[in-house]
Design a protein around this motif. Sequence first.
Motif, PDB file in Angstrom:
ATOM      1  N   ASP A 122      -5.237   3.984   0.146  1.00  0.00           N
ATOM      2  CA  ASP A 122      -4.939   5.240  -0.619  1.00  0.00           C
ATOM      3  C   ASP A 122      -3.783   5.125  -1.331  1.00  0.00           C
TER       4      ASP A 122
ATOM      5  N   SER B  59      -5.248   4.294 -11.101  1.00  0.00           N
ATOM      6  CA  SER B  59      -4.832   5.711 -10.756  1.00  0.00           C
ATOM      7  C   SER B  59      -3.188   5.774 -10.540  1.00  0.00           C
ATOM      8  N   ASP B  60      -2.453   4.784 -10.260  1.00  0.00           N
ATOM      9  CA  ASP B  60      -1.114   4.779 -10.386  1.00  0.00           C
ATOM     10  C   ASP B  60      -0.547   3.486 -10.621  1.00  0.00           C
TER      11      ASP B  60
ATOM     12  N   GLU C 243      -7.551  12.014  -4.985  1.00  0.00           N
ATOM     13  CA  GLU C 243      -6.140  11.656  -4.234  1.00  0.00           C
ATOM     14  C   GLU C 243      -6.823  10.838  -3.032  1.00  0.00           C
ATOM     15  N   SER C 244      -7.280  11.210  -1.864  1.00  0.00           N
ATOM     16  CA  SER C 244      -7.391  10.181  -0.916  1.00  0.00           C
ATOM     17  C   SER C 244      -9.134  10.283  -0.924  1.00  0.00           C
TER      18      SER C 244
END
Length: 178
Positions: free
Chosen positions: A52, A71-72, A157-158
Amino acid sequence: MYFAALLARTEDGWEASDTELDDVETLSDLTDLAHEASVDEDTVLVFIEQEDAWFGLVRVEGEDDPRIFVSDASAAARSSYGEILTKELLGGESDDDADDLDSLDLDGTEEGEPASADDDEEEEHSVSAESVPPGPAGDREILADLGMPVRELLALESDALGEIADALGAAEVLETVR
């Protein structure tokens, strides 16, 4: 801990398989795994997730260049598999460039060359994980034509991979390999 899976599009829907990333050292290795899972050079999605913290997608279709989304980027750049993706996205250096860097001192001057006073005042510009900006990077429309609009992808997100698989109609097959 990483989770990695391949989703291969077929005439009958999606087929999922988990995959080991132990032998993956480059984007080319990852692309080769996707090609092995491909049925008639249809779309293959490679999912990589690290607890995550971040997730990455690589979309491979036939002989086209792979499309990548992370995502990041900052979080991914700090991990071994994420670094593969972020280097590609941010125009990372090739092995030849790395050899050229070996002849430089830590301050960026060639070995034996004195550093000037101006060099001390300049801000260092390195391509380290710390210099990678946080947030999403890559092809934000990677899944748009498969049923997941950009705004939904960016809002994940999760359990991002579960939500992506659900949007693609592949949640059940992904769960079989989780």
